[in-house]
Write an enzyme that holds these catalytic residues in place. Structure first.
Site, PDB file in Angstrom:
ATOM      1  N   ASP A 128       0.772  -1.262  -0.079  1.00 46.89           N
ATOM      2  CA  ASP A 128      -0.232  -0.142   0.217  1.00 46.89           C
ATOM      3  C   ASP A 128       0.877   1.117  -0.130  1.00 46.89           C
ATOM      4  O   ASP A 128       0.267   2.514  -0.211  1.00 46.89           O
ATOM      5  CB  ASP A 128      -0.905  -0.038   1.225  1.00 46.89           C
ATOM      6  CG  ASP A 128      -1.936  -0.985   1.285  1.00 46.89           C
ATOM      7  OD1 ASP A 128      -2.127  -1.620  -0.014  1.00 46.89           O
ATOM      8  OD2 ASP A 128      -2.196  -1.594   2.179  1.00 46.89           O
ATOM      9  N   GLY A 186      -2.621   6.806 -17.678  1.00 47.80           N
ATOM     10  CA  GLY A 186      -3.320   7.885 -18.317  1.00 47.80           C
ATOM     11  C   GLY A 186      -4.884   7.811 -18.049  1.00 47.80           C
ATOM     12  O   GLY A 186      -5.529   8.210 -18.695  1.00 47.80           O
TER      13      GLY A 186
END
EC number: 2.7.1.11
Length: 322
Positions: A128, A186
């Site tokens: 994480d 993106g």
């Protein structure tokens, strides 16, 4: 000079943990110290699941994902009476120091053991990247590459059919996997706990992209923020895109560690043994400005989280442009 060192993994598994274990074992042997592994985390300390290992063991595990010695949640370790049993077991076996690989919860246990006479050093093992006192954690790079590869593959099929996909990404309250994954792929729309979008805001942004003629849209969201499949239906109704949801799940926690995760894990493991040989404990090994540092565990648990607002805003601006 200490004669025996143990190593355990605690909390969620992360790629690179085995490389760190290997480094601790090899480094200990190189200094004439007997290395021991504790199976199943702190639970193994209580049940005496502790065994001596050798160079052959250490050499065979570097490339493997997960943790070969096992990990387990063990909330009972918060009780002092339970910790005292662990200390008695370690002292009975002559183990004077311990390397703990895990997250913040694991460090709290390590600090308490140090206070009871067993010097402990913590290494940051979690996909994480939610240990604020380290720039990067062991396992994050591998998990991020899994996220990027998965989104790239999802994009291929979304592009083929002019569709939208909601991709749910792990993070446990820290949005770094989602943020970095969105930067690298993106992803047009993304939302995390730190930079949260309502479902209506997500629908508005996807609808805007649909009207602009965008052939495919990726909506990357951190786990536990939405019902991803319900969100996909809502996006489809609002935007007109056929929309699907993919929950990446535990594929993000597995896999052979990347070179960078191995590099971090091995160097951190060596550094930890060096500190223990110096007689130091209650420390956490982290990466800061591309250098390994040893900090007091208690101070690391209270460090403020870095503000990444500017990074979020810049990425949203370019990814959502039409």
């Amino acid at each position: 000079m200490i004669k025996k060192i143990g190593v355990l993994t605690s909390g969620g598994d992360a790629p690179g943990m085995n490389a760190a274990i290997s480094a601790v074992v090899k480094s200990a042997i190189s200094k004439g110290i007997e290395p021991y592994v504790v199976r199943e985390g702190y639970k193994g300390l209580i049940n005496k699941w502790i065994e001596k290992v050798d160079l052959s063991f250490a050499s065979d595990i570097i490339a493997r994902g997960g943790t070969v010695i096992g990990s387990a949640r063990f909330p009972e370790f918060k009780e002092e009476s339970v910790r005292k049993v662990a200390v008695e077991n370690l002292k009975e076996m002559g183990i004077e120091a311990l390397v703990v690989i895990g997250g913040d919860g694991s460090y709290q246990g390590a600090e308490k053991l140090t206070n009871l006479g067993i010097n402990c050093i913590g290494l940051p093992g979690t996909i994480d990247n939610d240990i604020v006192s380290s720039d990067y954690t062991i396992g994050f790079d591998t998990a991020l590459n899994t996220v990027v590869r998965s989104i790239d593959q999802i994009r291929d099929t979304m592009q083929s059919h002019s569709r939208c996909c909601v991709v749910e990404i792990m993070g446990n309250g820290c949005g770094d996997l989602t943020l970095y994954g969105s930067i690298a792929t993106g992803a047009e729309v993304f939302s995390t706990k730190e930079s949260f979008l309502t479902e209506d805001q997500i629908c508005e942004q996807v609808t805007m992209l649909a009207k602009a003629g965008r052939r495919s849209v990726i909506v990357a969201v951190a786990e536990q923020l939405y019902d991803s499949h319900a969100l996909a239906k809502k996006i489809e109704k609002a935007s007109g895109y056929v929309t699907r949801a993919t929950v990446l799940g535990h594929i993000q926690r597995g896999g052979s560690p990347t070179a960078m995760d191995r590099y971090l894990a091995i160097n951190a493991g060596i550094f930890a043994v060096e500190k223990l040989v110096e007689g130091k404990g209650g420390l956490y090994i982290g990466m800061s400005e591309n250098k390994l540092v040893a900090r007091d565990i208690n101070s690391t648990l209270n460090m403020p989280k870095p503000d990444k607002t500017e990074e979020y805003e810049k990425t949203k601006k370019i990814n959502l442009s039409i």
